[in-house]
Design an enzyme around this catalytic site. Structure first.
Site, mmCIF file in Angstrom:
data_model
loop_
_atom_site.group_PDB
_atom_site.id
_atom_site.type_symbol
_atom_site.label_atom_id
_atom_site.label_comp_id
_atom_site.label_asym_id
_atom_site.label_seq_id
_atom_site.Cartn_x
_atom_site.Cartn_y
_atom_site.Cartn_z
ATOM 1 N N ASP A 85 13.241 -9.190 6.353
ATOM 2 C CA ASP A 85 13.098 -8.615 5.709
ATOM 3 C C ASP A 85 13.982 -7.335 5.886
ATOM 4 O O ASP A 85 13.740 -6.299 4.920
ATOM 5 C CB ASP A 85 11.571 -8.029 5.546
ATOM 6 C CG ASP A 85 11.271 -7.450 3.859
ATOM 7 O OD1 ASP A 85 12.123 -8.238 2.701
ATOM 8 O OD2 ASP A 85 10.243 -6.856 3.554
ATOM 9 N N VAL B 142 2.500 4.947 1.437
ATOM 10 C CA VAL B 142 3.073 5.677 2.673
ATOM 11 C C VAL B 142 2.646 7.174 2.935
ATOM 12 O O VAL B 142 2.651 7.917 1.687
ATOM 13 C CB VAL B 142 4.273 5.397 3.246
ATOM 14 C CG1 VAL B 142 4.936 6.204 4.932
ATOM 15 C CG2 VAL B 142 4.204 4.104 3.418
ATOM 16 N N LYS C 193 0.760 4.310 7.060
ATOM 17 C CA LYS C 193 1.331 3.707 5.861
ATOM 18 C C LYS C 193 -0.253 2.927 6.155
ATOM 19 O O LYS C 193 -0.581 2.248 7.325
ATOM 20 C CB LYS C 193 1.900 1.975 6.822
ATOM 21 C CG LYS C 193 2.404 1.064 5.970
ATOM 22 C CD LYS C 193 3.806 0.148 6.180
ATOM 23 C CE LYS C 193 3.689 -0.829 5.920
ATOM 24 N NZ LYS C 193 4.252 -1.584 6.878
ATOM 25 N N GLY D 171 0.831 -1.695 0.157
ATOM 26 C CA GLY D 171 -0.330 -0.027 0.022
ATOM 27 C C GLY D 171 0.606 1.252 -0.023
ATOM 28 O O GLY D 171 2.793 1.426 -0.309
#
Ligand SMILES: *[C@@H]1O[C@H](CO)[C@@H](O)[C@H](O)[C@H]1NC(C)=O
Ligand SMILES: *[C@@H]1O[C@H](CO)[C@@H](O)[C@H](O)[C@H]1NC(C)=O
Ligand SMILES: *[C@@H]1O[C@H](CO)[C@@H](O)[C@H](O)[C@H]1NC(C)=O
Ligand SMILES: *[C@@H]1O[C@H](CO)[C@@H](O)[C@H](O)[C@H]1NC(C)=O
Ligand SMILES: *[C@@H]1O[C@H](CO)[C@@H](O)[C@H](O)[C@H]1NC(C)=O
Ligand SMILES: *[C@@H]1O[C@H](CO)[C@@H](O)[C@H](O)[C@H]1NC(C)=O
Ligand SMILES: *[C@@H]1O[C@H](CO)[C@@H](O)[C@H](O)[C@H]1NC(C)=O
Ligand SMILES: *[C@@H]1O[C@H](CO)[C@@H](O)[C@H](O)[C@H]1NC(C)=O
Length: 637
Positions: A449, A338, A352, A336
């Site tokens: 990540d 920010v 976010k 999505g």
């Protein structure tokens, strides 16, 4: 009634034994080392009078400062004769024992260092220090003192290995105690070598930061190799911390050990007493557990930033972001967009907004929210709140004006702003943030990540790790996990994770290694991989480094004049150790932090890293060809 009598009898046995045990440790004040300056003051001078007044103030406070065993004091004014003084008592001592040591040593310090302007005296039980310089809240490595037990161990190598093994663990324990101001900053651990116990102790002064304490203790631990090699007992003493080990229990054992000893003694003597004693202990312990649970809860809500969440209703966030206008959009990812926002008071936030189709379910959302809300470290981005309303899933973060690291690093027009010093600061900050996740927070957290775009930069270009949507928490001792749902980003995935779905803290270490090499070289690993060289950044770096051409790896935009070659080579060396094929060969983040801070590189030699992307494609064909994407896009979050 009879039970009551048995109970009170066993209680008296219990107290007698407790008394014996608590005096089983060193009760006699034992001097260790001292260091006096060779600058002197004149007798009866203002300095002399001020010194006397500081020492007597330390004496009077030795009673009052029972919580963390530390006190500092000063006398006089800065126009010449000001004197600063402090004491530190060993963390396990009772207030009375602390007082005894401080009272005695402040009396005799002027005999040990007669007429000296500065002095530091270590006893087994306490340390007294005074100076004409202000040293409060300043970490210092000097004067560096050490004292070894003359006897040597027959097998020094094995012994030092055992000694070293859980030292990092002990440091983390000490550092954790900085969360609460009123406790002494110390930890103890025992180990065994060939059936013989080793008792270890580490402590810092509470006036420095947790980070400085860590640095100090690591320095002390590294010095064990030089000053304590093979000795059966030894201590390293620095003004702000000390480490000591012996083959006998020189400190008061922790309450848990004490219970164990008590129970053992009682069993062998009065069996009937044991029964009632256990009842008593059980009663007492269950009470204690209850109390702890309550404390835990209170600490949690204090720490938790969740209280803010009520301030972030959907309407407030819409107003702050100008209805999620494009003008406020900072970036867009697979999850999505920010947005930048400004609250009514002027405070800036980043929001976010998880896209409705992103596939990040309720569970992942709450994962990130609950996880990150509990974390507080200056190298982790702060979550201020969240909002779950009308199909919107919003996360509100502190605003990072300098966006993310990849924006700077991989764009030739902006990467000049990342000068050499800043790059090292970023590497060190990320390492510390990751160490916090792995070892210092209340849980073990694997980020999974870590990559340049998840490193955000604040006003001063300090790095903050963000994006915990895929992080995994571990409780207790479990530390490896198998997953069939591989998330992460190409180029940063450790081989065992990419091919077997096996991840651990060492897979984060791998990603960190890649990131480090990217920061030094200014090259993207994923782009690099697709270049005609047919190599990954790690394999290329290894090739250059092992040919002695490591300096060619460095970003051509870095002004060569400011770059210290041995330092760069050290960083590359550490990066290569982190990307080793075998997870066991990779250092832990605590070792990485130690290595980053050490002067000389006596690190292990790395071997050639494997070419990860190739092996990933063989067993996970469906992941193989997508260029530079976050795998979580494929396997929806
Ligand atoms: C202090 O001691 C050092 C070495 O012991 C000596 O070189 C130095 O001159 C001394 N300084 C003073 C002020 O006495
Ligand atoms: C310092 O003062 C003490 C008592 O106040 C006195 O006995 C001593 O002689 C004095 N010393 C000097 C060098 O003036
Ligand atoms: C220290 O504390 C104990 C108990 O609280 C008290 O009896 C004693 O007088 C105190 N000593 C000093 C020097 O204040
Ligand atoms: C102790 O040191 C702190 C600074 O670390 C200072 O603010 C405080 O005033 C000092 N206490 C005394 C009694 O001098
Ligand atoms: C500093 O201390 C000296 C000696 O105690 C005193 O004479 C002087 O007035 C003090 N100065 C200030 C600014 O307090
Ligand atoms: C402390 O004393 C030494 C020696 O007399 C002097 O060189 C130094 O400047 C003094 N430091 C301060 C902060 O007064
Ligand atoms: C005391 O410490 C100073 C400063 O760290 C050092 O230079 C000196 O050699 C030490 N003196 C002794 C006797 O250890
Ligand atoms: C402890 O381990 C560190 C690295 O992990 C090493 O540098 C140091 O020499 C070791 N110390 C001893 C006493 O073996």
């Amino acid at each position: 009634m009879e039970a009551f009598i048995t109970m009170s009898r066993s209680l008296s046995v219990f107290f007698v034994i407790l008394g014996i045990l608590s005096h089983g440790t060193e009760a006699v004040l034992t001097p260790s080392k001292h260091n006096c300056s060779n600058t002197t003051f004149t007798p009866n001078s203002t300095y002399h009078i001020n010194l006397d007044s500081v020492l007597s103030s330390l004496r009077s406070k030795s009673n009052a400062t029972r919580e963390n065993g530390f006190y500092n004091s000063s006398a006089g004014n800065t126009s010449g004769a000001k004197v600063y003084g402090s004491f530190l008592c060993r963390g396990d001592l009772s207030p009375q024992e602390c007082q005894e040591c401080v009272d005695t040593v402040t009396e005799i310090i002027t005999q040990i260092c007669p007429g000296k302007k500065e002095a530091i005296i270590w006893y087994d039980q306490c340390m007294i220090r005074y100076s004409n310089k202000s040293f409060f809240s300043i970490m210092e490595y000097e004067p560096f003192l050490h004292e070894a037990n003359g006897e040597n161990n027959k097998e020094p190598n094995g012994f030092m290995d055992v000694l070293n093994k859980t030292m990092n663990n002990m440091v983390s324990k000490v550092v954790r105690r900085y969360r609460k101001s009123s406790v002494a900053k110390y930890a103890t651990t025992d180990a065994k070598f060939q059936g013989n116990p080793i008792y270890r102790f580490a402590q810092c002064t509470p006036d420095i930061s947790a980070d400085d304490c860590r640095k100090c203790l690591y320095k002390a631990i590294l010095s064990l190799g030089n000053h304590c090699w093979g000795k059966i007992g030894c201590r390293i003493l620095m003004p702000n911390c000390f480490v000591r080990y012996e083959k006998y229990p020189f400190y008061t054992s922790s309450p848990k050990d004490k219970w164990r000893q008590i129970v053992a003694i009682v069993t062998s003597t009065v069996i009937s007493a044991l029964v009632s004693l256990s009842i008593y202990l059980f009663f007492k312990m269950s009470k204690k557990v209850k109390k702890d649970a309550i404390n835990e809860k209170t600490a949690c809500s204090e720490l938790s930033t969740m209280d803010y969440s009520s301030n972030f209703s959907l309407s407030i966030i819409e107003a702050a972001t100008n209805n999620f206008s494009d003008g406020n959009k900072l970036g867009e990812g697979g999850f999505g967009a920010v947005y930048r926002g400004k609250l009514e008071g002027g405070k800036e936030i980043a929001v976010k907004r998880l896209s409705r189709t992103s596939g990040q379910g309720h569970q992942e959302f709450m994962n990130e929210v609950t996880l990150i809300a509990k974390l507080q470290h200056r190298n982790l981005v702060r979550l201020l709140g969240y909002c779950l309303e009308q199909n919107e899933k919003l996360l509100v973060y502190e605003y990072m004006p300098n966006k993310s690291l990849d924006v700077f690093l991989f764009d030739t027009s902006t990467s000049v702003q990342l000068n050499y010093k800043r790059r090292l600061t970023i590497i060190n900050g990320v390492a510390r943030g990751l160490l916090y996740l792995h070892e210092d927070s209340r849980f073990k957290i694997i980020h999974r990540d870590l990559k340049a775009s998840n490193i955000l930069l604040d006003y001063e270009m300090n790095p903050k790790i963000s994006d915990f949507g895929m992080a995994m928490i571990f409780f207790g001792n479990e530390s490896k996990e198998l997953t069939d749902r591989i998330v992460g980003t190409y180029g940063y995935l450790a081989p065992e994770y990419a091919t077997e779905g096996l991840f651990s803290v060492k897979s984060d270490v791998y990603s960190f290694g890649v990131l480090l090499l990217e920061i030094i070289s200014g090259k993207r690993n994923d782009r690099f991989y697709f270049s005609e060289k047919g190599e990954s950044l790690p394999t290329f770096a290894w090739k250059m480094w092992s040919k002695g051409q490591g300096m060619e790896l460095i970003d051509s935009l870095l002004a060569k004049s400011n770059v210290a070659a041995p330092e760069v080579l050290k960083y590359i060396h550490i990066g290569l150790l982190c990307v080793q094929d075998d997870p066991a060969q990779r250092p832990t983040m605590s070792s990485v932090v130690v290595m980053l801070g050490s002067e000389i590189a006596t690190f292990p030699q790395p071997t050639k890293p494997v070419f990860v992307a190739g092996s990933a494609s063989s067993s996970h064909p469906k992941f193989c060809s997508d260029n530079a994407v976050t795998l979580s896009n494929i396997s929806p979050r």
